[in-house]
Each structure stands twice: as structure tokens, then as C-alpha cells.
Write a protein that holds these residues in place. Structure first.
Motif, PDB file in Angstrom:
ATOM      1  N   THR A  55       0.819  -1.216   0.000  1.00 28.23           N
ATOM      2  CA  THR A  55       0.000   0.000   0.000  1.00 28.23           C
ATOM      3  C   THR A  55       0.851   1.262   0.000  1.00 28.23           C
ATOM      4  O   THR A  55       0.459   2.272  -0.577  1.00 28.23           O
ATOM      5  N   ASP A  56       2.026   1.214   0.616  1.00 31.03           N
ATOM      6  CA  ASP A  56       2.886   2.391   0.638  1.00 31.03           C
ATOM      7  C   ASP A  56       3.557   2.656  -0.709  1.00 31.03           C
ATOM      8  O   ASP A  56       4.070   3.744  -0.959  1.00 31.03           O
ATOM      9  N   TRP A  57       3.562   1.693  -1.594  1.00 32.55           N
ATOM     10  CA  TRP A  57       4.192   1.819  -2.899  1.00 32.55           C
ATOM     11  C   TRP A  57       3.156   2.027  -4.003  1.00 32.55           C
ATOM     12  O   TRP A  57       3.501   2.284  -5.154  1.00 32.55           O
ATOM     13  N   GLY A  58       1.897   1.965  -3.647  1.00 36.86           N
ATOM     14  CA  GLY A  58       0.826   2.048  -4.640  1.00 36.86           C
ATOM     15  C   GLY A  58       0.821   3.327  -5.445  1.00 36.86           C
ATOM     16  O   GLY A  58       0.591   3.307  -6.661  1.00 36.86           O
ATOM     17  N   SER A  59       1.066   4.444  -4.790  1.00 34.99           N
ATOM     18  CA  SER A  59       1.074   5.719  -5.497  1.00 34.99           C
ATOM     19  C   SER A  59       2.146   5.747  -6.572  1.00 34.99           C
ATOM     20  O   SER A  59       1.925   6.235  -7.679  1.00 34.99           O
ATOM     21  N   THR A  60       3.298   5.211  -6.268  1.00 37.58           N
ATOM     22  CA  THR A  60       4.405   5.181  -7.223  1.00 37.58           C
ATOM     23  C   THR A  60       4.048   4.338  -8.443  1.00 37.58           C
ATOM     24  O   THR A  60       4.253   4.760  -9.587  1.00 37.58           O
ATOM     25  N   ILE A  61       3.502   3.152  -8.202  1.00 41.13           N
ATOM     26  CA  ILE A  61       3.192   2.274  -9.331  1.00 41.13           C
ATOM     27  C   ILE A  61       2.000   2.800 -10.127  1.00 41.13           C
ATOM     28  O   ILE A  61       1.961   2.695 -11.356  1.00 41.13           O
ATOM     29  N   LEU A  62       1.029   3.400  -9.440  1.00 35.80           N
ATOM     30  CA  LEU A  62      -0.105   3.990 -10.153  1.00 35.80           C
ATOM     31  C   LEU A  62       0.375   5.126 -11.048  1.00 35.80           C
ATOM     32  O   LEU A  62      -0.011   5.206 -12.217  1.00 35.80           O
ATOM     33  N   ALA A  63       1.228   5.996 -10.532  1.00 40.02           N
ATOM     34  CA  ALA A  63       1.744   7.109 -11.331  1.00 40.02           C
ATOM     35  C   ALA A  63       2.493   6.583 -12.553  1.00 40.02           C
ATOM     36  O   ALA A  63       2.317   7.095 -13.667  1.00 40.02           O
ATOM     37  N   LYS A  64       3.313   5.569 -12.369  1.00 44.79           N
ATOM     38  CA  LYS A  64       4.077   5.017 -13.494  1.00 44.79           C
ATOM     39  C   LYS A  64       3.153   4.355 -14.508  1.00 44.79           C
ATOM     40  O   LYS A  64       3.325   4.525 -15.722  1.00 44.79           O
ATOM     41  N   PRO A 110      -8.241  -0.634  -1.570  1.00 44.47           N
ATOM     42  CA  PRO A 110      -9.465   0.123  -1.251  1.00 44.47           C
ATOM     43  C   PRO A 110      -9.552   1.396  -2.101  1.00 44.47           C
ATOM     44  O   PRO A 110      -8.533   2.052  -2.365  1.00 44.47           O
ATOM     45  N   TYR A 111     -10.763   1.733  -2.501  1.00 45.51           N
ATOM     46  CA  TYR A 111     -10.962   2.872  -3.393  1.00 45.51           C
ATOM     47  C   TYR A 111     -10.539   4.189  -2.754  1.00 45.51           C
ATOM     48  O   TYR A 111      -9.970   5.047  -3.431  1.00 45.51           O
ATOM     49  N   ASP A 112     -10.808   4.350  -1.472  1.00 50.57           N
ATOM     50  CA  ASP A 112     -10.410   5.603  -0.831  1.00 50.57           C
ATOM     51  C   ASP A 112      -8.892   5.759  -0.830  1.00 50.57           C
ATOM     52  O   ASP A 112      -8.362   6.854  -1.000  1.00 50.57           O
ATOM     53  N   LEU A 113      -8.173   4.662  -0.685  1.00 54.90           N
ATOM     54  CA  LEU A 113      -6.712   4.699  -0.751  1.00 54.90           C
ATOM     55  C   LEU A 113      -6.256   5.068  -2.163  1.00 54.90           C
ATOM     56  O   LEU A 113      -5.335   5.872  -2.343  1.00 54.90           O
ATOM     57  N   GLN A 114      -6.918   4.515  -3.159  1.00 56.30           N
ATOM     58  CA  GLN A 114      -6.564   4.839  -4.543  1.00 56.30           C
ATOM     59  C   GLN A 114      -6.776   6.317  -4.835  1.00 56.30           C
ATOM     60  O   GLN A 114      -5.964   6.946  -5.522  1.00 56.30           O
ATOM     61  N   LEU A 115      -7.859   6.875  -4.319  1.00 60.39           N
ATOM     62  CA  LEU A 115      -8.103   8.306  -4.525  1.00 60.39           C
ATOM     63  C   LEU A 115      -7.049   9.142  -3.802  1.00 60.39           C
ATOM     64  O   LEU A 115      -6.612  10.175  -4.319  1.00 60.39           O
ATOM     65  N   THR A 116      -6.618   8.686  -2.640  1.00 57.60           N
ATOM     66  CA  THR A 116      -5.531   9.369  -1.933  1.00 57.60           C
ATOM     67  C   THR A 116      -4.279   9.371  -2.792  1.00 57.60           C
ATOM     68  O   THR A 116      -3.577  10.383  -2.900  1.00 57.60           O
ATOM     69  N   TRP A 117      -3.999   8.228  -3.423  1.00 61.94           N
ATOM     70  CA  TRP A 117      -2.847   8.155  -4.335  1.00 61.94           C
ATOM     71  C   TRP A 117      -3.013   9.137  -5.494  1.00 61.94           C
ATOM     72  O   TRP A 117      -2.069   9.823  -5.864  1.00 61.94           O
ATOM     73  N   CYS A 118      -4.219   9.190  -6.050  1.00 62.23           N
ATOM     74  CA  CYS A 118      -4.468  10.092  -7.182  1.00 62.23           C
ATOM     75  C   CYS A 118      -4.220  11.544  -6.782  1.00 62.23           C
ATOM     76  O   CYS A 118      -3.573  12.293  -7.520  1.00 62.23           O
ATOM     77  N   PHE A 119      -4.724  11.944  -5.621  1.00 57.14           N
ATOM     78  CA  PHE A 119      -4.510  13.317  -5.162  1.00 57.14           C
ATOM     79  C   PHE A 119      -3.031  13.573  -4.870  1.00 57.14           C
ATOM     80  O   PHE A 119      -2.523  14.661  -5.124  1.00 57.14           O
ATOM     81  N   SER A 120      -2.354  12.560  -4.386  1.00 51.90           N
ATOM     82  CA  SER A 120      -0.911  12.668  -4.148  1.00 51.90           C
ATOM     83  C   SER A 120      -0.163  12.877  -5.464  1.00 51.90           C
ATOM     84  O   SER A 120       0.768  13.686  -5.543  1.00 51.90           O
ATOM     85  N   ILE A 121      -0.571  12.161  -6.484  1.00 52.42           N
ATOM     86  CA  ILE A 121       0.049  12.323  -7.804  1.00 52.42           C
ATOM     87  C   ILE A 121      -0.202  13.737  -8.328  1.00 52.42           C
ATOM     88  O   ILE A 121       0.704  14.388  -8.859  1.00 52.42           O
ATOM     89  N   LEU A 122      -1.425  14.225  -8.153  1.00 48.14           N
ATOM     90  CA  LEU A 122      -1.738  15.591  -8.576  1.00 48.14           C
ATOM     91  C   LEU A 122      -0.911  16.615  -7.806  1.00 48.14           C
ATOM     92  O   LEU A 122      -0.385  17.562  -8.390  1.00 48.14           O
ATOM     93  N   ASP A 123      -0.789  16.422  -6.503  1.00 52.19           N
ATOM     94  CA  ASP A 123      -0.020  17.352  -5.668  1.00 52.19           C
ATOM     95  C   ASP A 123       1.465  17.344  -5.990  1.00 52.19           C
ATOM     96  O   ASP A 123       2.151  18.350  -5.812  1.00 52.19           O
ATOM     97  N   SER A 124       1.960  16.213  -6.433  1.00 50.44           N
ATOM     98  CA  SER A 124       3.396  16.098  -6.706  1.00 50.44           C
ATOM     99  C   SER A 124       3.793  16.732  -8.036  1.00 50.44           C
ATOM    100  O   SER A 124       4.961  16.740  -8.387  1.00 50.44           O
ATOM    101  N   ARG A 125       2.836  17.213  -8.761  1.00 50.63           N
ATOM    102  CA  ARG A 125       3.062  17.871 -10.054  1.00 50.63           C
ATOM    103  C   ARG A 125       3.619  16.929 -11.118  1.00 50.63           C
ATOM    104  O   ARG A 125       4.231  17.361 -12.084  1.00 50.63           O
ATOM    105  N   GLN A 126       3.424  15.628 -10.936  1.00 48.97           N
ATOM    106  CA  GLN A 126       3.896  14.661 -11.928  1.00 48.97           C
ATOM    107  C   GLN A 126       3.123  14.770 -13.233  1.00 48.97           C
ATOM    108  O   GLN A 126       3.593  14.332 -14.260  1.00 48.97           O
TER     109      GLN A 126
END
Length: 133
Positions: A55-64, A93-109
Motif C-alpha cells: 500500500t505504501d508503494w501504490g502511489s508510485t506504481i499507479l503514477a508510473k 481500497p478505493y479511498d486509498l486509490q483516490l488518496t494516491w491520485c490526489f498525491s500524484i496531482l499534488d506532486s506535479r507529476q
């Protein structure tokens, strides 16, 4: 060899996990279609088996994955990216995925890549559709 190791019952210790995740990140940056395709296949299996520890790596893999979806790929690799996104979508979980999405948006990727912005918004839209709001 990694694919065989992934299918073993024992799992990974913290050090091995960190090495494997770094390996995936490096391989996902490879420009050779065959290497990328194999990496996507193995990563899809890895996520399916070890999702509870990732779960801690999900944002990275989703962004890639979203970045790869927005880039020109061979049809077979595009299909692999879509399968990976589907695995991500089903595995966390969907709420975690949305957190990742917002994190990706915030990171300016996505700021300089309008196609990636579109793929991220599509992914978020699909997530909202299946959520119980």
C-alpha cells in the motif's frame, strides 16, 4: 529468476522487498518494448500476490502505470498496462486509490503531461463510479 522467487510461498523480508521494488521502478523506465512487457507481466503477478504489503508503494506504481498509459506503446504493452491498472483497481481500497491520485496531482507529476492528466482523471472517474458514496 525474479518471477520464480515471486511465486515462492515464503514472501520477502524488508530488505528484499525494498530491492525488488527498486528493481521494478528501474525496469519500468526501460525503453525496450520487450523488457517493459515482461516487467509489466511480472509486476502484475507481484501486485496480485503481495498487495497487502504494497500500500505504501501504490502511489508510485499507479503514477508510473498512468504515465505509461499516456505514452505511445506497442499494443501488447498497452494491454499489459491496462491489465496492471485493472489489478491496482481491484486490489486496493478505493479511498486509498483516490488518496494516491490526489498525491500524484499534488506532486506535479502530471503538470507537463496533458495526456497523463487525462488518464489520471479517467482513473479517478472510474474509481468514483464504483465507490459507495
Amino acid at each position: 529468476k525474479l518471477k520464480t522467487r515471486i511465486n515462492e510461498e515464503r514472501g520477502f523480508n524488508t530488505r528484499e522487498r525494498r530491492i525488488v521494488l527498486q528493481l521494478f521502478e528501474n525496469l519500468l523506465n526501460d525503453n525496450h518494448a520487450k523488457i517493459l512487457g515482461t516487467t509489466l507481466d511480472v509486476l502484475d503477478e507481484f501486485l496480485a500476490l503481495y498487495r497487502t504489503n504494497l500500500t505504501d508503494w501504490g502511489s508510485t506504481i499507479l503514477a508510473k502505470a498512468l504515465y505509461l498509459q499516456s505514452m505511445k506503446q506497442t499494443q501488447s504493452n498497452f494491454d499489459r498496462v491496462m491489465r496492471l491498472l485493472d489489478t491496482l483497481h481491484r486490489s486496493f481500497p478505493y479511498d486509498l486509490q483516490l488518496t494516491w491520485c490526489f498525491s500524484i496531482l499534488d506532486s506535479r507529476q502530471v503538470n507537463s503531461n496533458s495526456k497523463m492528466k487525462g488518464t489520471l482523471l479517467e482513473y479517478m472517474s472510474c474509481t468514483f463510479e464504483v465507490m459507495d458514496l
